[in-house]
Design an enzyme around this catalytic site. Structure first.
Site, short mmCIF file in Angstrom:
data_model
loop_
_atom_site.label_atom_id
_atom_site.label_comp_id
_atom_site.label_asym_id
_atom_site.label_seq_id
_atom_site.Cartn_x
_atom_site.Cartn_y
_atom_site.Cartn_z
N ASP A 18 -28.74 -49.37 20.19
CA ASP A 18 -30.06 -49.85 20.59
C ASP A 18 -30.95 -50.10 19.36
OD1 ASP A 18 -32.08 -50.60 22.26
OD2 ASP A 18 -32.59 -48.58 22.95
N GLY A 21 -33.44 -55.63 18.31
CA GLY A 21 -34.65 -56.46 18.39
C GLY A 21 -35.77 -55.88 17.53
N HIS A 35 -29.25 -58.84 16.05
CA HIS A 35 -27.94 -58.75 16.70
C HIS A 35 -26.82 -59.03 15.69
CE1 HIS A 35 -29.88 -58.15 20.46
NE2 HIS A 35 -30.30 -59.38 20.64
N GLU A 65 -27.24 -55.61 33.14
CA GLU A 65 -28.66 -56.00 33.22
C GLU A 65 -29.05 -56.96 32.08
OE1 GLU A 65 -27.73 -52.60 33.40
OE2 GLU A 65 -27.80 -52.70 35.60
N LEU A 129 -6.93 -45.82 16.74
CA LEU A 129 -8.15 -45.76 17.53
C LEU A 129 -8.08 -46.66 18.77
CD1 LEU A 129 -11.29 -45.01 17.51
CD2 LEU A 129 -11.58 -47.24 16.42
N LEU A 193 -29.90 -42.68 29.31
CA LEU A 193 -28.52 -43.16 29.43
C LEU A 193 -28.43 -44.64 29.82
CD1 LEU A 193 -26.11 -40.56 31.09
CD2 LEU A 193 -25.80 -41.81 28.96
#
Ligand code: FPP
Length: 247
Positions: A18, A21, A35, A65, A129, A193
């Protein structure tokens, strides 16, 4: 590269990336720059996870979303994911990374789904991984889809409703076969979350970092892992640690 001194390395780390922006805004740049820089942080994080011996790394790349963002930003994020798969798949494959995608696939249009499927197919037998990419992912949607699959089995006479356990639910989620995350990291100072791995996070440890995702790097990763290693995980039971360590 020096191996850091971390007492316990989690098997599965999941990250809510997060702050792209805000990182850009702070510098007077367009959100798209945040980004793009975020993808650089993704690459460094994947490399570090492999080096540190983490077995599963889940990245929240695009939520169900996120389609509500302006069209230009959505197209920008899809473009970055496309480029990441096209340009970096060969290198990830060489590094023996297995890619797995979670999220709703049925309504995806265009070339994104074939690209994600190709990445999974190319790397399916890799053994270092496992990089889990959460794309068009929402946890409530995932649980609803799992419920539909279970109901269909019951309707077809393949399952008895009274035999449903928590494991039955886990086994029908997109993450079936992947251990629950030991540690969930969220950057940017937000502490929630946001519909990410709700079922799987039942006993996860959380580390919230104030840094924006584009600034995330190996050092911050190690800092989060050290915080995790200092936690006392009890899974609803009693501490396994000696009293002296508890303090
Ligand atoms: C949150 O920042 C980040 C996202 C919505 C997407 C994360 C995507 C990437 C890092 C790039 C693509 C991923 C891969 C795996 C190649 P935000 O835009 O919500 O930031 P803000 O809260 O500061 O506005």
């Amino acid at each position: 590269m020096l191996t850091p001194d971390i007492a316990i390395i989690p098997e599965h780390v999941a990250i809510i990336m997060d702050g792209n922006g805000r990182w850009a805004n702070k510098r007077g740049l367009a959100r798209t720059m945040g980004h793009s820089k975020g993808v650089e942080a993704v690459k460094e994080t994947v490399r570090a996870a492999g080096e540190l011996g983490i077995r599963y790394l889940t990245l929240f790349a695009f939520s169900s979303e996120n389609w509500n963002r302006p069209e230009a930003e959505v197209s920008d994020l899809l473009g970055l994911l496309r480029r990441f798969i096209r340009r970096d798949l060969a290198e990830l494959h060489r590094e023996n990374v297995r890619i797995k995608v979670i999220g709703e696939r049925d309504k995806l249009r265009g070339d994104i789904l074939p690209l994600l499927l190709e990445a999974e197919e190319t790397t399916r037998n890799n053994t270092s991984l496992t990089l889990v990419i959460a794309f068009n992912y929402g946890s409530r949607d995932e649980i609803a889809r799992a419920t539909v699959r279970i109901a269909q089995k019951i309707n077809a006479g393949l399952m008895d409703p009274s035999a449903i356990t928590a494991d039955t639910i886990s086994d029908h989620l997109d993450t079936a076969g992947i251990p629950d995350p030991d540690l969930i990291i969220r950057t940017s100072g937000e502490e929630r979350l946001s519909n990410f791995l709700l079922w799987q996070a039942a006993y996860s440890e959380f580390v919230f970092l104030p840094d924006y995702w584009p600034d995330f790097n190996r050092d911050l990763f190690i800092e989060a892992l050290k915080i995790y290693a200092s936690r006392d995980r009890r899974f609803g039971g009693l501490s396994a640690r000696p009293a002296a360590v508890m303090g």
